[in-house]
Design a protein around this motif. Structure first.
Motif, PDB file in Angstrom:
ATOM      1  N   GLU A 107      13.952  58.661 -77.145  1.00 54.20           N
ATOM      2  CA  GLU A 107      15.254  58.939 -77.940  1.00 54.20           C
ATOM      3  C   GLU A 107      14.906  60.753 -77.882  1.00 54.20           C
ATOM      4  O   GLU A 107      13.903  61.041 -78.605  1.00 54.20           O
ATOM      5  CB  GLU A 107      15.444  58.458 -79.046  1.00 54.20           C
ATOM      6  N   PHE A 108      16.307  61.274 -77.815  1.00 57.30           N
ATOM      7  CA  PHE A 108      16.048  62.813 -77.986  1.00 57.30           C
ATOM      8  C   PHE A 108      17.815  63.121 -78.268  1.00 57.30           C
ATOM      9  O   PHE A 108      18.579  62.406 -77.982  1.00 57.30           O
ATOM     10  CB  PHE A 108      15.569  63.676 -76.924  1.00 57.30           C
ATOM     11  N   SER A 109      18.023  64.115 -78.772  1.00 57.64           N
ATOM     12  CA  SER A 109      19.057  64.851 -78.724  1.00 57.64           C
ATOM     13  C   SER A 109      19.356  66.385 -78.682  1.00 57.64           C
ATOM     14  O   SER A 109      18.040  66.874 -78.500  1.00 57.64           O
ATOM     15  CB  SER A 109      19.766  64.543 -80.328  1.00 57.64           C
ATOM     16  N   PHE A 110      20.211  66.853 -78.314  1.00 53.62           N
ATOM     17  CA  PHE A 110      20.362  68.232 -77.957  1.00 53.62           C
ATOM     18  C   PHE A 110      22.037  68.823 -78.326  1.00 53.62           C
ATOM     19  O   PHE A 110      22.960  67.901 -78.282  1.00 53.62           O
ATOM     20  CB  PHE A 110      20.006  68.574 -76.473  1.00 53.62           C
ATOM     21  N   ASP A 111      22.059  70.179 -78.618  1.00 59.49           N
ATOM     22  CA  ASP A 111      23.424  70.704 -78.935  1.00 59.49           C
ATOM     23  C   ASP A 111      23.823  71.522 -77.806  1.00 59.49           C
ATOM     24  O   ASP A 111      23.138  71.950 -77.169  1.00 59.49           O
ATOM     25  CB  ASP A 111      23.150  71.723 -80.238  1.00 59.49           C
ATOM     26  N   PHE A 112      25.302  71.418 -77.724  1.00 61.37           N
ATOM     27  CA  PHE A 112      26.035  72.247 -76.482  1.00 61.37           C
ATOM     28  C   PHE A 112      27.161  72.455 -76.893  1.00 61.37           C
ATOM     29  O   PHE A 112      27.686  71.982 -77.933  1.00 61.37           O
ATOM     30  CB  PHE A 112      25.857  71.350 -75.328  1.00 61.37           C
ATOM     31  N   ASN A 113      27.879  73.425 -76.362  1.00 63.58           N
ATOM     32  CA  ASN A 113      29.127  73.854 -76.575  1.00 63.58           C
ATOM     33  C   ASN A 113      30.068  73.660 -75.606  1.00 63.58           C
ATOM     34  O   ASN A 113      29.899  73.615 -74.323  1.00 63.58           O
ATOM     35  CB  ASN A 113      29.163  75.374 -76.969  1.00 63.58           C
ATOM     36  N   MET A 114      31.294  73.260 -75.977  1.00 63.82           N
ATOM     37  CA  MET A 114      32.333  72.761 -74.740  1.00 63.82           C
ATOM     38  C   MET A 114      33.651  73.437 -75.429  1.00 63.82           C
ATOM     39  O   MET A 114      33.979  73.070 -76.437  1.00 63.82           O
ATOM     40  CB  MET A 114      32.504  71.439 -74.633  1.00 63.82           C
TER      41      MET A 114
END
Length: 140
Positions: A107-114
């Motif tokens: 499991e992992f997560s990441f941030d991004f902009n949209m």
């Protein structure tokens, strides 16, 4: 079948000076009556026998309402959440840049902009070893 003039004349009233006049609501009613007659005429023209050799007539459209429903354009309604679909599409497209190097991580997560808004995408590995987005969160 009444003509346009006959329908319109049926809604005229005599004014105070004796001249024929029609009010705005009566004009709308006359237009609606003409429209309904036109629909009924189209129905009668479109009404076809399913089996012309049958003893009793068996029509394709039993009633005017059946005919009107058959001419309506059906619009497919989507029960899907379009925002979630867009977020998943964007997150899946940048996923390769955030994959962990350690194969034991599930499991992992990441941030991004949209569109100027920050989101966090959460992924987990499925039984086949593919990364699937499990949820997303607004903000960081």
């Amino acid at each position: 079948m009444k003509t346009k003039e006959e329908i319109l004349n049926s809604f005229y009233t005599a004014g105070a000076d004796g001249m024929p006049e029609i009010s705005a609501p009566d004009l709308l009613n006359a237009m609606e009556a003409y429209k309904q007659q036109s629909v009924a005429d189209a129905f009668n023209a479109a009404r076809k026998l399913k089996d012309e050799s049958a003893d009793l007539p068996d029509y394709s459209f039993a009633t005017l309402d059946d005919y009107v429903k058959s001419t309506e354009i059906k619009v497919a309604k989507s029960e899907k959440d379009e925002l979630s679909e867009h977020i998943a599409l964007v997150a899946d497209s940048v996923l390769p840049h955030f994959l962990p190097d350690d194969a034991s991580i599930t499991e992992f997560s990441f941030d991004f902009n949209m569109m100027g808004i920050g989101y966090t995408a959460f992924y987990s590995k499925d039984d086949a070893g593919y990364w699937q987005m499990t949820k997303w969160r607004l903000g960081r």
